[in-house]
Design an enzyme around this catalytic site. Structure first.
Site, PDB file in Angstrom:
ATOM      1  CG  HIS A 240      -2.128  -0.722   1.179  1.00 24.99           C
ATOM      2  ND1 HIS A 240      -3.194  -0.667   0.081  1.00 24.99           N
ATOM      3  CD2 HIS A 240      -2.587  -1.899   2.055  1.00 24.99           C
ATOM      4  CE1 HIS A 240      -3.931  -1.658   0.409  1.00 24.99           C
ATOM      5  NE2 HIS A 240      -3.770  -2.349   1.351  1.00 24.99           N
ATOM      6  CB  CYS A 309      -2.043   2.517  -5.643  1.00 18.35           C
ATOM      7  SG  CYS A 309      -2.897   1.109  -5.764  1.00 18.35           S
ATOM      8  NE  ARG A 318      -1.861  -1.509  -9.111  1.00 10.68           N
ATOM      9  CZ  ARG A 318      -3.196  -0.890  -9.158  1.00 10.68           C
ATOM     10  NH1 ARG A 318      -3.385   0.345  -9.093  1.00 10.68           N
ATOM     11  NH2 ARG A 318      -4.239  -1.732  -8.890  1.00 10.68           N
TER      12      ARG A 318
END
Length: 341
Positions: A240, A309, A318
Site C-alpha cells: 500500500h 498505487c 501503478r
C-alpha cells in the site's frame, strides 16, 4: 452659612436652637426644597420646619396614604395591573402600552397567537436539512480519520507483531525455507533510506496480507515471480502507498544506488535501486517479467520489483521501482553494510 441653618425656639426652654455644624460635611449641606419631608420635619417655603406625624410618609391622613399606595402598585399590589402576572395571558403584549391592564384572550386569539409563535414549514425544513448535513459531515470526518489514521495504527501493530514472531521462529528454528501458504510471512524488507522495516508475506490478498501492513509477494497463478534465492528471476512485491501501514508511500523518493534489503531466515539479499516507472496501467503485468521491458535491464539477472498505487489516495495507476541484486550474504556473517550504516 447661617442662612442654611434656620433658627427655631426650643420646645422646652424657649431659647433659640441651632443645629451643630459638621465641619467635614458642611459643603454638602444645601437647603432642601420647600415642602421636602425628611427626618420627621417638613421645610416650608419660608424656611420654617414642621414635624409631620410619621417620618418619610406622605402628608395627609390614612386615606391619602392608601390612595398613594394604590397609585404606585395597582389595586392588587402587583405590577402590570394583575398582581404582576403574565400579561400575555390577559391579552397584554408588546403592542400594549406599559402599565396597561390586559384582558383575557378568546380561544380564537389564543390559537392565532400560538400558530404565529410556531416556526414555518420552511424554517423546519431548513433546520432538518442543516442537521442532515451536519450529521453527514461528522460521519465523513470519522471515516477519513479511520482511513488515514486508525488503519495505519492497526496495520503497524499487526506488522510489528508478525516481524517479531518471524524473527523468534528463525531464532528457534521453527521455520524452514521452502514453499509458503498464502498470508504466511517468510522474510523482512528493509529500505534504509525510507526507514522501512516490514514483513513480506506470500500472496497479494488485501485482507490477508496488504491491509495488515505487510508487503505481498507475487507468488500465485499468472503473476508468480521468483524468490530471492533463485539463480535468476524477478522478485515482485506489492504494498500500500496510503492507509493500512502505507509501507510504499515514499518509494518515489528512491534514487539509483539506494539499498533495498531482503532478510530471510538464512541470508540477506542486497539490491541497488536501478530505475523507476512513475506511471503505468494496473494491467501492465510485463513489469513483473524476468527481464522487465520498461526497465534498464538488458538480460537475465536477479532483480526486485516494487509496485504500488499512484497518484496518492487513488488506485488508478501503478508506480514501479526496480532494483538489481548486488550482494547475497549469509546471516552467519552478520548484517550487510546497508543495514549497519
Amino acid at each position: 452659612m447661617t442662612a442654611l441653618r434656620p433658627e427655631r425656639e426650643d420646645l422646652y426652654g424657649g431659647e433659640p436652637f441651632e443645629p451643630p455644624i459638621d465641619e467635614e460635611t458642611v459643603a454638602l449641606r444645601v437647603p432642601p426644597p420647600p415642602g421636602f419631608v425628611f427626618g420627621g420635619e417638613s421645610i416650608s417655603a419660608s424656611g420654617a420646619s414642621t414635624a409631620p406625624p410619621l417620618t418619610g410618609t406622605p402628608a395627609g391622613g390614612r386615606a391619602a396614604r392608601r390612595k398613594a399606595a394604590r397609585g404606585r402598585h395597582g389595586r392588587h399590589g402587583g405590577h402590570g395591573g394583575h398582581g404582576g402576572g403574565d400579561r400575555g395571558a390577559y391579552g397584554g403584549g408588546p403592542e400594549d402600552p406599559p402599565g396597561s391592564v390586559g384582558r383575557p384572550l378568546s380561544r380564537v386569539e389564543a390559537r392565532r397567537r400560538a400558530r404565529a409563535s410556531r416556526p414555518s414549514a420552511a424554517v423546519v425544513f431548513s433546520r432538518a436539512v442543516g442537521e442532515v448535513f451536519i450529521t453527514a459531515g461528522v460521519l465523513m470526518l470519522l471515516f477519513v480519520t479511520y482511513q488515514l489514521w486508525w488503519t495505519n495504527v492497526r496495520a503497524h501493530a499487526q506488522a510489528d507483531r508478525e516481524a517479531s514472531s518471524l524473527q523468534d521462529d528463525w531464532a528457534s528454528g521453527k521455520r524452514n525455507p521452502g514453499a509458503f501458504s498464502p498470508g504466511q510471512g517468510f522474510a523482512i524488507l528493509h529500505i534504509p533510506k525510507l526507514d522501512v522495516v516490514v514483513p513480506i508475506a506470500e500472496g497479494i490478498d488485501s485482507k490477508k496480507v496488504l491491509d495488515k501492513g505487510m508487503v505481498g509477494h507475487y507468488g500465485e497463478d499468472a503473476l508468480k515471480t521468483a524468490m530471492p534465492d533463485a539463480k535468476t528471476g524477478n522478485f515482485g512485491l506489492a504494498g500500500h502507498r496510503n492507509t493500512h501501514g502505507e509501507p510504499f508511500r515514499y518509494i518515489n523518493r528512491l534514487q539509483p544506488g539506494d539499498s533495498i534489503v531482503v532478510e530471510t531466515q538464512d541470508e540477506y539479499f542486497v539490491y541497488k535501486m536501478a530505475s523507476i516507472l512513475p506511471v503505468t496501467s494496473p494491467s501492465n503485468v510485463s513489469v513483473l517479467d524476468p527481464v522487465p521491458p520498461d526497465s534498464t535491464f538488458t538480460g537475465p539477472g536477479r532483480y526486485i520489483t516494487l509496485t504500488t498505487c499512484t497518484p496518492e489516495f487513488t488506485s488508478k495507476y501503478r508506480m514501479i521501482v526496480w532494483g538489481k541484486m548486488v550482494e547475497e550474504r549469509p546471516r552467519s556473517k552478520g548484517k550487510p553494510d546497508a543495514l549497519v550504516e
